[in-house]
Design a protein around this motif. Structure first.
Motif, PDB file in Angstrom:
ATOM      1  N   ALA A  16       0.793  -1.203   0.019  1.00  0.00           N
ATOM      2  CA  ALA A  16      -0.096   0.016  -0.040  1.00  0.00           C
ATOM      3  C   ALA A  16       1.030   1.259  -0.047  1.00  0.00           C
ATOM      4  O   ALA A  16       0.543   2.165  -0.909  1.00  0.00           O
ATOM      5  N   GLY A  17       1.801   1.287   0.954  1.00  0.00           N
ATOM      6  CA  GLY A  17       2.670   2.581   0.916  1.00  0.00           C
ATOM      7  C   GLY A  17       3.487   2.757  -0.173  1.00  0.00           C
ATOM      8  O   GLY A  17       3.571   3.961  -0.893  1.00  0.00           O
ATOM      9  N   SER A  18       3.965   1.563  -0.917  1.00  0.00           N
ATOM     10  CA  SER A  18       4.912   1.949  -1.948  1.00  0.00           C
ATOM     11  C   SER A  18       4.160   2.329  -3.147  1.00  0.00           C
ATOM     12  O   SER A  18       4.681   3.083  -3.794  1.00  0.00           O
TER      13      SER A  18
ATOM     14  N   ASP B 232       9.478   3.527   7.455  1.00  0.00           N
ATOM     15  CA  ASP B 232       9.125   2.073   7.594  1.00  0.00           C
ATOM     16  C   ASP B 232       9.834   1.344   8.489  1.00  0.00           C
ATOM     17  O   ASP B 232      11.143   1.896   8.574  1.00  0.00           O
ATOM     18  N   ASN B 233       9.309   0.597   9.174  1.00  0.00           N
ATOM     19  CA  ASN B 233      10.317  -0.197  10.351  1.00  0.00           C
ATOM     20  C   ASN B 233      10.890  -1.364   9.876  1.00  0.00           C
ATOM     21  O   ASN B 233      11.584  -2.083  10.522  1.00  0.00           O
ATOM     22  N   ASN B 234      10.712  -1.589   8.425  1.00  0.00           N
ATOM     23  CA  ASN B 234      11.415  -2.974   7.825  1.00  0.00           C
ATOM     24  C   ASN B 234      11.270  -4.192   8.499  1.00  0.00           C
ATOM     25  O   ASN B 234      12.313  -4.807   8.836  1.00  0.00           O
TER      26      ASN B 234
ATOM     27  N   GLU C  22      -0.011   1.418   7.475  1.00  0.00           N
ATOM     28  CA  GLU C  22       0.473   0.565   8.248  1.00  0.00           C
ATOM     29  C   GLU C  22       0.237  -0.966   8.196  1.00  0.00           C
ATOM     30  O   GLU C  22       0.606  -1.692   9.148  1.00  0.00           O
ATOM     31  N   GLY C  23      -0.787  -1.152   7.625  1.00  0.00           N
ATOM     32  CA  GLY C  23      -1.316  -2.694   7.494  1.00  0.00           C
ATOM     33  C   GLY C  23      -1.858  -3.042   8.661  1.00  0.00           C
ATOM     34  O   GLY C  23      -2.452  -2.264   9.375  1.00  0.00           O
ATOM     35  N   PRO C  24      -1.636  -4.345   9.124  1.00  0.00           N
ATOM     36  CA  PRO C  24      -2.235  -4.935  10.387  1.00  0.00           C
ATOM     37  C   PRO C  24      -1.972  -3.866  11.522  1.00  0.00           C
ATOM     38  O   PRO C  24      -2.719  -3.786  12.537  1.00  0.00           O
ATOM     39  N   MET C  25      -0.655  -3.296  11.578  1.00  0.00           N
ATOM     40  CA  MET C  25      -0.421  -2.577  12.659  1.00  0.00           C
ATOM     41  C   MET C  25      -1.337  -1.391  13.206  1.00  0.00           C
ATOM     42  O   MET C  25      -1.323  -0.696  14.208  1.00  0.00           O
ATOM     43  N   ALA C  26      -2.044  -0.771  12.173  1.00  0.00           N
ATOM     44  CA  ALA C  26      -2.975   0.177  12.149  1.00  0.00           C
ATOM     45  C   ALA C  26      -4.154  -0.061  13.380  1.00  0.00           C
ATOM     46  O   ALA C  26      -4.700   0.821  14.145  1.00  0.00           O
TER      47      ALA C  26
ATOM     48  N   GLY D 277      -6.866  -1.571   5.001  1.00  0.00           N
ATOM     49  CA  GLY D 277      -7.947  -2.467   4.823  1.00  0.00           C
ATOM     50  C   GLY D 277      -8.083  -3.349   3.476  1.00  0.00           C
ATOM     51  O   GLY D 277      -9.347  -3.549   3.328  1.00  0.00           O
ATOM     52  N   PHE D 278      -7.159  -3.589   3.270  1.00  0.00           N
ATOM     53  CA  PHE D 278      -7.258  -4.205   1.693  1.00  0.00           C
ATOM     54  C   PHE D 278      -7.472  -5.657   1.968  1.00  0.00           C
ATOM     55  O   PHE D 278      -7.406  -6.663   0.705  1.00  0.00           O
ATOM     56  N   GLY D 279      -7.216  -6.312   3.047  1.00  0.00           N
ATOM     57  CA  GLY D 279      -7.705  -7.571   3.326  1.00  0.00           C
ATOM     58  C   GLY D 279      -6.839  -8.716   2.540  1.00  0.00           C
ATOM     59  O   GLY D 279      -5.509  -8.466   2.300  1.00  0.00           O
ATOM     60  N   SER D 280      -7.555  -9.660   1.788  1.00  0.00           N
ATOM     61  CA  SER D 280      -6.972 -10.459   0.916  1.00  0.00           C
ATOM     62  C   SER D 280      -6.749  -9.973  -0.606  1.00  0.00           C
ATOM     63  O   SER D 280      -6.564 -10.945  -1.365  1.00  0.00           O
ATOM     64  N   LYS D 281      -7.086  -9.090  -0.803  1.00  0.00           N
ATOM     65  CA  LYS D 281      -7.254  -8.627  -2.085  1.00  0.00           C
ATOM     66  C   LYS D 281      -6.371  -7.421  -2.605  1.00  0.00           C
ATOM     67  O   LYS D 281      -6.611  -6.321  -3.343  1.00  0.00           O
ATOM     68  N   GLY D 282      -5.161  -7.259  -1.767  1.00  0.00           N
ATOM     69  CA  GLY D 282      -4.223  -6.097  -2.052  1.00  0.00           C
ATOM     70  C   GLY D 282      -3.743  -5.922  -3.122  1.00  0.00           C
ATOM     71  O   GLY D 282      -3.850  -4.772  -3.884  1.00  0.00           O
ATOM     72  N   VAL D 283      -3.389  -7.214  -3.847  1.00  0.00           N
ATOM     73  CA  VAL D 283      -2.567  -6.961  -5.120  1.00  0.00           C
ATOM     74  C   VAL D 283      -3.708  -6.277  -6.208  1.00  0.00           C
ATOM     75  O   VAL D 283      -3.306  -5.561  -7.187  1.00  0.00           O
TER      76      VAL D 283
HETATM   77  C1  LIG Z   1      -0.897 -15.347   4.299  1.00  0.00           C
HETATM   78  C2  LIG Z   1      -1.201 -14.291   3.198  1.00  0.00           C
HETATM   79  C3  LIG Z   1      -1.539 -14.663   1.938  1.00  0.00           C
HETATM   80  C4  LIG Z   1      -1.957 -13.635   1.132  1.00  0.00           C
HETATM   81  N1  LIG Z   1      -2.336 -13.847  -0.145  1.00  0.00           N
HETATM   82  C5  LIG Z   1      -2.711 -12.822  -0.849  1.00  0.00           C
HETATM   83  C6  LIG Z   1      -2.849 -12.813  -2.169  1.00  0.00           C
HETATM   84  O1  LIG Z   1      -2.764 -14.089  -2.927  1.00  0.00           O
HETATM   85  N2  LIG Z   1      -3.516 -11.843  -2.831  1.00  0.00           N
HETATM   86  C7  LIG Z   1      -3.566 -10.673  -2.466  1.00  0.00           C
HETATM   87  O2  LIG Z   1      -3.979  -9.765  -3.194  1.00  0.00           O
HETATM   88  N3  LIG Z   1      -3.549 -10.356  -1.286  1.00  0.00           N
HETATM   89  C8  LIG Z   1      -2.817 -11.501  -0.356  1.00  0.00           C
HETATM   90  N4  LIG Z   1      -2.439 -11.154   1.000  1.00  0.00           N
HETATM   91  C9  LIG Z   1      -2.904  -9.845   1.547  1.00  0.00           C
HETATM   92  C10 LIG Z   1      -1.978  -8.685   1.256  1.00  0.00           C
HETATM   93  O3  LIG Z   1      -0.663  -9.305   1.712  1.00  0.00           O
HETATM   94  C11 LIG Z   1      -2.440  -7.410   1.982  1.00  0.00           C
HETATM   95  O4  LIG Z   1      -3.453  -7.016   1.206  1.00  0.00           O
HETATM   96  C12 LIG Z   1      -1.007  -6.369   1.583  1.00  0.00           C
HETATM   97  O5  LIG Z   1       0.156  -7.057   1.497  1.00  0.00           O
HETATM   98  C13 LIG Z   1      -1.341  -5.436   2.476  1.00  0.00           C
HETATM   99  O6  LIG Z   1      -0.352  -4.398   2.319  1.00  0.00           O
HETATM  100  P1  LIG Z   1      -0.050  -3.274   3.484  1.00  0.00           P
HETATM  101  O7  LIG Z   1       0.773  -2.254   2.845  1.00  0.00           O
HETATM  102  O8  LIG Z   1      -1.518  -2.641   3.652  1.00  0.00           O
HETATM  103  O9  LIG Z   1       0.465  -3.913   4.846  1.00  0.00           O
HETATM  104  P2  LIG Z   1       1.662  -4.440   5.280  1.00  0.00           P
HETATM  105  O10 LIG Z   1       2.501  -5.258   4.136  1.00  0.00           O
HETATM  106  O11 LIG Z   1       1.595  -4.841   6.647  1.00  0.00           O
HETATM  107  O12 LIG Z   1       2.690  -3.281   5.232  1.00  0.00           O
HETATM  108  C14 LIG Z   1       2.637  -1.978   6.288  1.00  0.00           C
HETATM  109  C15 LIG Z   1       3.971  -1.673   6.494  1.00  0.00           C
HETATM  110  O13 LIG Z   1       3.878  -0.595   7.627  1.00  0.00           O
HETATM  111  C16 LIG Z   1       4.839  -0.935   8.480  1.00  0.00           C
HETATM  112  N5  LIG Z   1       4.483  -0.175   9.714  1.00  0.00           N
HETATM  113  C17 LIG Z   1       3.420  -0.492  10.335  1.00  0.00           C
HETATM  114  N6  LIG Z   1       3.289   0.811  11.342  1.00  0.00           N
HETATM  115  C18 LIG Z   1       4.505   1.253  11.319  1.00  0.00           C
HETATM  116  C19 LIG Z   1       4.926   2.279  11.814  1.00  0.00           C
HETATM  117  N7  LIG Z   1       4.291   3.012  13.285  1.00  0.00           N
HETATM  118  N8  LIG Z   1       6.052   2.746  11.676  1.00  0.00           N
HETATM  119  C20 LIG Z   1       7.030   2.392  10.906  1.00  0.00           C
HETATM  120  N9  LIG Z   1       6.465   1.320   9.972  1.00  0.00           N
HETATM  121  C21 LIG Z   1       5.417   0.792  10.395  1.00  0.00           C
HETATM  122  C22 LIG Z   1       4.799  -2.522   8.619  1.00  0.00           C
HETATM  123  O14 LIG Z   1       6.013  -2.836   9.509  1.00  0.00           O
HETATM  124  C23 LIG Z   1       4.734  -2.658   7.101  1.00  0.00           C
HETATM  125  O15 LIG Z   1       6.105  -2.674   6.566  1.00  0.00           O
HETATM  126  C24 LIG Z   1      -2.234 -12.136   1.744  1.00  0.00           C
HETATM  127  C25 LIG Z   1      -1.802 -12.163   3.204  1.00  0.00           C
HETATM  128  C26 LIG Z   1      -1.304 -13.198   4.134  1.00  0.00           C
HETATM  129  C27 LIG Z   1      -0.880 -12.921   5.173  1.00  0.00           C
END
Ligand SMILES: Cc1cc2nc3c(=O)[nH]c(=O)nc-3n(C[C@H](O)[C@H](O)[C@H](O)COP(=O)(O)OP(=O)(O)OC[C@H]3O[C@@H](n4cnc5c(N)ncnc54)[C@H](O)[C@@H]3O)c2cc1C
Length: 345
Positions: free
Chosen positions: A14-16, A33-35, A194-198, A311-317
């Motif tokens: 999401a952030g990228s 990002d906290n990598n 923040e993904g799940p950390m939110a 909040g992109f759940g299992s459909k982030g891509v």
């Molecule tokens: C097992 C599994 C299988 C999946 N399969 C699919 C699939 O097949 N197709 C699909 O579309 N989606 C799939 N998903 C879902 C997909 O991974 C997510 O929708 C997407 O990656 C979410 O991205 P995000 O950037 O919101 O969250 P994240 O990837 O969690 O990124 C959040 C980033 O923010 C950082 N961060 C958070 N809080 C802070 C803070 N306070 N300071 C600094 N950094 C912080 C975190 O460390 C992380 O690097 C799957 C997920 C899982 C767990």
């Protein structure tokens, strides 16, 4: 103090993608990002599939998301000079005769043709694949190696001086009427990705996240198949291994792989594949989902320069590219965002 237009907290998918869309529109961003070793994006299987679920129906916004999705990721591959997108046909075997019948009605519905490659009413005869009733092949589907994409983007942002590694504590944020201060940065706006950390960030305590744990196995086996097979679980041939996933667990909110998760996957795999999987790697992560299955995209109800993209759940891509463009257009050109994704809905 370093001045930026927009700060972005979190560099998962999401952030990228949001940072890139804002950059394209002329904004000067800084990503913090906290990598982490494990994140949703680093574990994701990365599949995108316009026809999902037991009902074998088009997913939400399919006609907006899917026609341009592979082009979007291919263009990004060129920009990052890294391969992470793979067009892959998804084969969905039928569970029973009723499903076969439902599907033949489905194929006659308006708007399904672009997503259906072909249907087979008998097994496709792949050695050890258990599909006695046949199934259908999906078009406009594929896979993104999200971990590789995120890593390539990190390298890109670092080279632009737009990335720092920092675990941002919520109390470090200073919100003023017209500006945001965070550490050594001052900006007009801040967007939390923040993904799940939110779910534990007090700023967003009004939003109800539904974190869904998922486990995935990578292994070697003798199955030779090019396409993804999806029926409850998926079998994804990638590089020289087979990836099998994923579980859905609403109760355990941690990123630990479990014996139970592995057993569940192997048990379900045995109904789809008669050979053995030699497990080489076992991973788990949390999906940042919401109760109504719609993302949270927009501004905070009290702080007008603080936004969320999550909040992109299992459909982030499939969802993130579309909503990254929508939010960037909203911020840069004042375009309206759909009410369905408003965090205040
Ligand atoms: C097992 C599994 C299988 C999946 N399969 C699919 C699939 O097949 N197709 C699909 O579309 N989606 C799939 N998903 C879902 C997909 O991974 C997510 O929708 C997407 O990656 C979410 O991205 P995000 O950037 O919101 O969250 P994240 O990837 O969690 O990124 C959040 C980033 O923010 C950082 N961060 C958070 N809080 C802070 C803070 N306070 N300071 C600094 N950094 C912080 C975190 O460390 C992380 O690097 C799957 C997920 C899982 C767990």
């Amino acid at each position: 103090m370093q001045k930026r237009d927009i700060l972005i907290v979190g560099q998962g998918l999401a952030g990228s993608l949001l940072a890139l869309e804002l950059e394209k529109r002329g904004k000067n961003v800084m990503i913090l990002d906290n990598n982490p070793i494990v994140s949703s994006s680093k574990v994701a299987a990365g599949l995108y599939n316009p026809i999902t679920g037991r009902k074998m129906a088009k997913t939400w916004l399919a006609d907006e998301l899917f026609p341009n999705l592979s082009k979007y990721y291919q263009d990004l591959e060129k920009k990052m000079n890294t391969r992470f997108h793979f067009s892959k046909t998804i084969y969905r075997p039928f569970n029973n005769i009723e499903e076969q019948n439902d599907w033949s009605l489905r194929t006659m519905e308006l708007g399904y043709a672009p997503y259906i490659k072909s249907t087979s009413s008998h097994s496709i005869e792949v050695d050890q694949l258990l599909d006695p009733l046949g199934g259908f092949f999906v078009n406009n589907s594929g896979m993104v190696d999200v971990a590789t994409l995120v890593s390539a983007c990190k390298k890109y942002f670092k080279a632009q001086d737009s990335y720092i590694e920092w675990s941002v504590p919520s109390e470090a944020l200073e919100m003023e009427e017209e500006k945001i201060k965070l550490g050594s940065f001052v900006a007009n706006q801040i967007i939390f990705c923040e993904g799940p950390m939110a779910a534990i960030n007090p700023l967003w305590s009004d939003l109800k996240f539904r974190l869904v744990k998922g486990e995935i196995l990578d292994g070697s086996c003798s199955l030779t198949i090019d396409h993804v097979v999806s029926k409850g679980i998926f079998m994804l041939p990638y590089k020289n291994y087979l990836r099998v996933g994923s579980t859905y667990d609403n109760h355990n909110q941690n990123e630990e792989p479990t014996e139970k998760g592995s057993r569940e996957l192997l048990n379900r795999l045995s109904k789809l594949y008669s050979g053995n999987l030699k497990v080489l790697k076992h991973q788990a992560g949390l999906r940042p989902a919401t109760f109504d299955r719609r993302p949270f995209v927009g501004f905070h109800h009290k702080h007008k320069n603080v936004a969320i993209f999550n909040g992109f759940g299992s459909k982030g891509v499939s969802l993130i590219p579309y909503f990254a463009m929508s939010l960037a257009d909203h911020i840069c050109f004042g375009k309206k965002m759909p009410l369905e994704v408003n965090p205040l809905r």
